[in-house]
Scaffold this motif. Structure first.
Motif, PDB file in Angstrom:
ATOM      1  N   ARG A  86     -10.332  -3.023 -15.343  1.00  0.00           N
ATOM      2  CA  ARG A  86      -9.888  -2.623 -14.002  1.00  0.00           C
ATOM      3  C   ARG A  86      -8.365  -2.619 -13.865  1.00  0.00           C
ATOM      4  NH1 ARG A  86     -11.184  -5.496  -9.915  1.00  0.00           N
ATOM      5  NH2 ARG A  86     -12.504  -7.145 -10.731  1.00  0.00           N
ATOM      6  N   ASN A  87      -7.650  -3.210 -14.831  1.00  0.00           N
ATOM      7  CA  ASN A  87      -6.193  -3.107 -14.832  1.00  0.00           C
ATOM      8  C   ASN A  87      -5.716  -1.947 -15.703  1.00  0.00           C
ATOM      9  OD1 ASN A  87      -5.374  -5.283 -13.122  1.00  0.00           O
ATOM     10  ND2 ASN A  87      -6.004  -6.719 -14.711  1.00  0.00           N
ATOM     11  N   VAL A  91      -4.302 -10.790  -8.178  1.00  0.00           N
ATOM     12  CA  VAL A  91      -5.343 -10.370  -9.122  1.00  0.00           C
ATOM     13  C   VAL A  91      -5.870 -11.621  -9.801  1.00  0.00           C
ATOM     14  CG1 VAL A  91      -5.879  -8.991 -11.172  1.00  0.00           C
ATOM     15  CG2 VAL A  91      -4.191  -8.171  -9.519  1.00  0.00           C
ATOM     16  N   CYS A  92      -7.157 -11.869  -9.700  1.00  0.00           N
ATOM     17  CA  CYS A  92      -7.737 -13.048 -10.349  1.00  0.00           C
ATOM     18  C   CYS A  92      -8.171 -12.705 -11.769  1.00  0.00           C
ATOM     19  CB  CYS A  92      -8.911 -13.597  -9.543  1.00  0.00           C
ATOM     20  SG  CYS A  92     -10.445 -12.629  -9.648  1.00  0.00           S
ATOM     21  N   GLN A 139     -14.787 -13.836  -4.374  1.00  0.00           N
ATOM     22  CA  GLN A 139     -14.119 -14.734  -3.434  1.00  0.00           C
ATOM     23  C   GLN A 139     -14.382 -14.402  -1.967  1.00  0.00           C
ATOM     24  OE1 GLN A 139     -10.581 -13.967  -6.080  1.00  0.00           O
ATOM     25  NE2 GLN A 139     -10.030 -16.032  -5.403  1.00  0.00           N
ATOM     26  N   HIS A 140     -15.462 -13.659  -1.713  1.00  0.00           N
ATOM     27  CA  HIS A 140     -15.904 -13.377  -0.336  1.00  0.00           C
ATOM     28  C   HIS A 140     -14.822 -12.641   0.456  1.00  0.00           C
ATOM     29  CE1 HIS A 140     -19.179 -16.047  -1.391  1.00  0.00           C
ATOM     30  NE2 HIS A 140     -18.316 -17.023  -1.622  1.00  0.00           N
ATOM     31  N   THR A 141     -14.124 -11.718  -0.214  1.00  0.00           N
ATOM     32  CA  THR A 141     -13.076 -10.944   0.449  1.00  0.00           C
ATOM     33  C   THR A 141     -13.513  -9.500   0.713  1.00  0.00           C
ATOM     34  OG1 THR A 141     -12.117 -10.577  -1.754  1.00  0.00           O
ATOM     35  CG2 THR A 141     -11.153 -12.325  -0.407  1.00  0.00           C
ATOM     36  N   HIS A 145      -6.964  -5.145  -7.948  1.00  0.00           N
ATOM     37  CA  HIS A 145      -6.647  -5.957  -6.770  1.00  0.00           C
ATOM     38  C   HIS A 145      -7.856  -6.060  -5.841  1.00  0.00           C
ATOM     39  CE1 HIS A 145      -2.163  -6.403  -7.188  1.00  0.00           C
ATOM     40  NE2 HIS A 145      -2.456  -5.547  -8.147  1.00  0.00           N
ATOM     41  N   TRP A 146      -8.971  -6.412  -6.418  1.00  0.00           N
ATOM     42  CA  TRP A 146     -10.226  -6.582  -5.692  1.00  0.00           C
ATOM     43  C   TRP A 146     -10.999  -7.689  -6.390  1.00  0.00           C
ATOM     44  CZ3 TRP A 146     -15.214  -5.321  -7.746  1.00  0.00           C
ATOM     45  CH2 TRP A 146     -16.265  -5.476  -6.832  1.00  0.00           C
TER      46      TRP A 146
END
Length: 269
Positions: A224-225, A155-156, A145-147, A140-141
């Motif tokens: 990462r998942n 989740v992308c 996307q500049h977040t 969840h990072w």
């Protein structure tokens, strides 16, 4: 009234590192569910040496999506290259699949079960095996996307390939390991996506995947998942796992899409 103070969630924690030189130890051996690296003459006589799964562009499994466009290619030296893909469709769901030999091979990956071994190859010979703790929020990072370092509610798609090999060993005592994968056919504007659920005690070997325009497809992965199997368990929010990788340096090819993704559990084995 004072506000409650919540415990910091586990993101990704490095636990223990061991150097692996694949000139001296080119064989990955699944020793009773634990990763081991050795010479061929050190293998137990009962070990089965597997043939590395080839990349066959004709094989397509998982959930298929049309890649409507390449929205941008961004060099990020010295780390690698980011490619943003556009997908047709509102939702992007990863097909949950148990990592059998055939399912893993469909993404250019070799399943290595206890008592089995595989000969590794790599232009990079100095690698590291690292024991990690992965939390349920590690996916969840978004680095795209500049977040910043915010944990996100979505989740992308975030997949990669690179010149060094991986071993993803499912060593958690409670849960299987989950590895997200994709196979992308640029000339066909098509991608297939899946979550591979690796049974406890098994491992995945991913050989080096350098950029090669002559190949008909690109095999991709992301770990990462890893702790996806923890979702729904209120007592556990992280897993431990062992990963072989090039820790420092390395050149990555990242492929991503900003749409929210859906990850579910497979049918019981």
């Amino acid at each position: 009234m004072s506000e409650p103070i919540f415990s910091t969630p586990v993101f990704i924690k490095e636990m223990h590192e061991v150097a692996v030189d694949i000139v001296d130890a080119p064989i990955f051996y699944n020793h009773g569910g634990q990763p081991a690296y050795m010479r061929k003459d050190q293998l137990p006589q009962t070990a089965t040496l597997l043939t590395v799964a080839p990349t066959n562009p004709a094989v397509a499994i998982g959930n298929a999506y049309t890649v409507s466009e390449v929205m941008g290619i961004k060099p990020t030296p010295p780390y690698g290259v980011e490619t943003q893909l556009g997908f047709i469709g509102q939702d992007v769901a990863y097909a949950p699949m148990w990592a059998t030999r055939d399912v893993a091979a469909a993404f250019g990956i070799t399943l290595v079960e206890p008592g089995q071994a595989v000969q590794m190859s790599s232009p990079i010979v100095k690698l590291s095996q690292i024991e990690y703790e992965y939390g349920v929020f590690a996916g969840h990072w978004s680095p795209y996307q500049h977040t910043g370092n915010n944990l996100l509610s979505v989740v992308c798609t975030d997949l990669e390939h690179h010149d060094f090999p991986h071993v993803f060993a499912s060593t958690d005592p409670q849960f299987p390991l989950v590895i997200s994968v994709g196979r992308y056919w640029p000339a066909l504007s098509k991608i297939c996506l899946a979550d591979l659920w690796v049974p406890q005690g098994s491992a995945l070997y991913i050989p080096p995947k350098p950029a090669d325009p002559a190949l008909g497809c690109i095999d991709l992965h992301n770990n990462r998942n890893s702790a996806r199997a923890c979702w729904g368990d209120i007592e556990h929010n992280a897993i431990t796992t062992h990963t072989l990788l090039q820790k420092d340096g390395g050149f990555f090819y990242w492929y991503w899409n900003a749409k929210d993704t859906v990850h579910t559990q497979p049918e019981p084995r």
